[in-house]
Scaffold this motif. Structure first.
Motif, short mmCIF file in Angstrom:
data_model
loop_
_atom_site.label_atom_id
_atom_site.label_comp_id
_atom_site.label_asym_id
_atom_site.label_seq_id
_atom_site.Cartn_x
_atom_site.Cartn_y
_atom_site.Cartn_z
N PRO A 39 74.49 19.89 78.95
CA PRO A 39 75.13 20.53 80.09
C PRO A 39 75.98 21.71 79.66
N ALA A 40 75.97 22.76 80.49
CA ALA A 40 76.88 23.89 80.27
C ALA A 40 78.27 23.50 80.72
N ASP A 41 79.26 24.35 80.39
CA ASP A 41 80.64 24.02 80.71
C ASP A 41 80.88 23.86 82.20
N ASP A 42 80.10 24.58 83.05
CA ASP A 42 80.34 24.53 84.48
C ASP A 42 79.41 23.57 85.20
N GLU A 43 78.65 22.74 84.44
CA GLU A 43 77.74 21.78 85.06
C GLU A 43 78.34 20.39 85.01
N LEU A 44 77.99 19.58 86.00
CA LEU A 44 78.49 18.21 86.05
C LEU A 44 77.65 17.31 85.16
N PRO A 45 78.27 16.38 84.41
CA PRO A 45 77.52 15.42 83.59
C PRO A 45 76.92 14.34 84.49
N VAL A 46 75.65 14.51 84.83
CA VAL A 46 75.02 13.66 85.84
C VAL A 46 75.01 12.19 85.43
N ALA A 47 74.69 11.91 84.15
CA ALA A 47 74.60 10.51 83.71
C ALA A 47 75.95 9.82 83.87
N GLU A 48 77.03 10.50 83.49
CA GLU A 48 78.36 9.90 83.60
C GLU A 48 78.76 9.70 85.06
N ILE A 49 78.38 10.64 85.93
CA ILE A 49 78.70 10.50 87.35
C ILE A 49 77.92 9.34 87.95
N GLN A 50 76.68 9.17 87.50
CA GLN A 50 75.89 8.04 87.98
C GLN A 50 76.53 6.72 87.57
N ALA A 51 77.03 6.65 86.33
CA ALA A 51 77.70 5.43 85.87
C ALA A 51 78.98 5.19 86.68
N PHE A 52 79.71 6.27 86.96
CA PHE A 52 80.93 6.15 87.75
C PHE A 52 80.60 5.63 89.15
N ALA A 53 79.55 6.18 89.74
CA ALA A 53 79.16 5.75 91.08
C ALA A 53 78.75 4.29 91.09
N GLU A 54 78.11 3.83 90.01
CA GLU A 54 77.71 2.43 89.95
C GLU A 54 78.92 1.52 89.87
N VAL A 55 79.92 1.90 89.05
CA VAL A 55 81.15 1.13 88.97
C VAL A 55 81.83 1.09 90.35
N PHE A 56 81.89 2.23 90.99
CA PHE A 56 82.49 2.33 92.32
C PHE A 56 81.80 1.37 93.28
N GLU A 57 80.46 1.38 93.27
CA GLU A 57 79.70 0.55 94.21
C GLU A 57 79.85 -0.93 93.91
N ARG A 58 79.91 -1.28 92.62
CA ARG A 58 80.05 -2.71 92.28
C ARG A 58 81.43 -3.23 92.66
N ILE A 59 82.48 -2.41 92.48
CA ILE A 59 83.81 -2.83 92.92
C ILE A 59 83.81 -3.05 94.43
N LYS A 60 83.20 -2.12 95.17
CA LYS A 60 83.14 -2.24 96.62
C LYS A 60 82.42 -3.52 97.05
N ARG A 61 81.37 -3.87 96.30
CA ARG A 61 80.53 -4.99 96.71
C ARG A 61 81.03 -6.34 96.20
N ALA A 62 81.63 -6.37 94.98
CA ALA A 62 81.85 -7.66 94.32
C ALA A 62 83.31 -8.01 94.04
N TYR A 63 84.24 -7.08 94.18
CA TYR A 63 85.62 -7.41 93.86
C TYR A 63 86.13 -8.49 94.80
N VAL A 64 87.04 -9.34 94.30
CA VAL A 64 87.47 -10.53 95.01
C VAL A 64 88.11 -10.19 96.36
N GLU A 65 88.74 -9.03 96.46
CA GLU A 65 89.32 -8.59 97.72
C GLU A 65 88.73 -7.25 98.11
N GLU A 66 88.67 -6.99 99.41
CA GLU A 66 88.09 -5.73 99.88
C GLU A 66 89.03 -4.56 99.56
N VAL A 67 88.46 -3.48 99.04
CA VAL A 67 89.22 -2.28 98.71
C VAL A 67 88.57 -1.10 99.42
#
Length: 444
Positions: A39-67
């Motif tokens: 990636p160039a300096d002004d491009e987003l790291p797609v793989a890392e953003i995908q991992a971030f989105a997956e963490v976000f989605e799993r917290i939304k779906r599986a965390y013991v309390e709704e956030v």
């Protein structure tokens, strides 16, 4: 199920559109289709953003309390900034307002200093010409209720937050005054309260004292006014500038304070990655106190803007820096608003003293090291206590209560007493420093 690296799925599209709307407007489309490319300096790291989105989605779906989404995203922003340095942070609406009040020295309130005494919220002093003083509040009044909220159990900050509010709004304080048998209720209309960051007094005839508690928007102007007030008492033969336990504040205010004592030369310069983070500040010819002998007091609580002033006056040989080594915060933070009520405080530059010193994690070393303490008379030294040192002594014809209190204060504050002694010695010897006139050719 892991996200497909071939494209952006729904959770990622929703997350990136909420988190990075500006970046997506300028993101080259080929970068999304070729995540394996460097990636160039002004491009987003797609793989890392995908991992971030997956963490976000799993917290939304599986965390013991709704956030909710907003909480998760704000926590993510705080996490990103907390790993950079101690001074970069995300400011929510409350933090942003507190920062503005601190730097501007203005807030909506009633105008009292309060503290906790014996577990009770107590008025330390009402500030002159404020709603509190006009309403008749007095020192030692105990505040029992703020509107309908009992103060028992409230922290000091919680009580202060309740008393602050929009100018023009009314607050009811229930107070108990010494000597009275029943509480009284006082209704007060809030106003804009302006705090003073500068105090001045005479330590001895011809020798002034300036205390700067922090650097606010109006601190430079207040220093000039304080110097004028001191001069009304007569010509100044010396001045102590007390920056101890000053946490810093507004960069421009530090420049203005240093400029009050310098009539030429560099004060400070900054360097960072962005073009607009490279700045240089120099003194103007017109200045408030260019010739008065000066001692600057610092200690481990002197940070940031306080170190800018001390470093400039030290490098320019304008004054003697006395005390102990300062805190060592040599970075500059920029406030970047996010919408109307939130902001980003981000470290964007380092600052350097006129000689090119970066004090980051190093601090300002005093010219004369004096550890804070109390002056005591040692036994068997042959030193004698004078009548004026005895508690409860009869006042002489030329002694005032104010002078007696000042003498006791100078004994209690050893650094301040030594600063005054040094100023007197400089006047006896007639020593004057010469200023550094040439700024460094390069900071590299």
């Amino acid at each position: 199920m892991p996200l497909s690296p071939a494209g952006l799925n729904a959770p990622l599209r929703r997350l990136t559109s909420a988190l990075l709307p500006v970046a997506l407007l300028t993101l080259p489309l080929p970068a999304l289709a070729a995540p394996d490319a460097a990636p160039a300096d002004d491009e987003l790291p797609v793989a890392e953003i995908q991992a971030f989105a997956e963490v976000f989605e799993r917290i939304k779906r599986a965390y013991v309390e709704e956030v909710d989404d907003a909480t998760l995203l704000r926590n993510a922003m705080r996490g990103m900034l907390s790993e950079l340095d101690p001074h970069s942070t995300y400011l929510d609406a409350e933090d942003y307002q507190s920062l503005q009040e601190s730097t501007q020295g203005e807030f909506g309130g009633v105008g009292i200093e309060v503290g906790k005494r014996d577990g009770q919220l107590t008025v330390i002093t009402p500030i002159d010409d404020t709603p509190a003083s006009r309403a008749g509040l007095e020192a030692q009044d105990v505040i029992l209720r703020i509107d309908d909220t009992p103060t028992e159990g409230l922290s000091l900050q919680e009580a202060v937050d309740l008393m602050r509010g929009d100018p023009g709004t009314e607050i009811r304080l229930t107070i108990m005054r010494q000597g009275e048998s029943a509480p009284r209720e006082v209704s007060i209309e809030r106003e804009i309260i302006r705090t003073e960051s500068v105090k001045q007094e005479l330590l001895a005839p011809g020798y002034g004292y300036l205390r700067i508690s922090q650097f606010q928007t109006r601190t430079g102007q207040q220093v000039v006014e304080a110097l004028e007030t001191l001069r009304e008492e007569g010509p100044l033969q010396g001045l102590v500038l007390d920056l101890r336990n000053n946490p810093g504040g507004v960069l421009q205010a530090a420049v203005e304070v240093a400029d009050a004592f310098l009539d030429h030369g560099l004060i400070v310069y900054t360097e960072g990655r962005l073009p607009d983070s490279a700045m240089r500040f120099s003194a103007h010819r017109d200045t408030a106190a260019p010739e008065v002998p000066l001692v600057v007091l610092i200690n481990g609580g002197s940070a940031s803007a306080a170190e800018i002033v001390a470093g400039a006056l030290q490098d320019q040989r304008r004054g003697v820096v006395m005390g102990t080594e300062s805190f060592g915060k040599g970075s500059v933070q920029q406030i970047m608003p996010l919408g109307e009520n939130e902001a980003l405080k981000l470290t964007t530059a380092r600052y350097f003293t006129p000689s090119g010193r970066s004090i980051q994690a190093l601090g300002i070393s005093p010219d004369v090291e004096v550890v804070r303490g109390r002056l005591e008379v040692a036994e068997n030294t042959g030193l004698r206590v004078r009548e004026a040192d005895l508690e409860g002594h009869l006042a002489g014809n030329g002694e005032s209560d104010e002078r007696s209190e000042l003498s006791a204060r100078l004994r209690d504050d050893y650094q301040l007493g030594e600063a005054l002694n040094l100023l007197k010695a400089l006047n006896v010897l007639g020593e004057r420093g010469t200023a550094v006139t040439e700024p460094p050719a390069s900071s590299e």
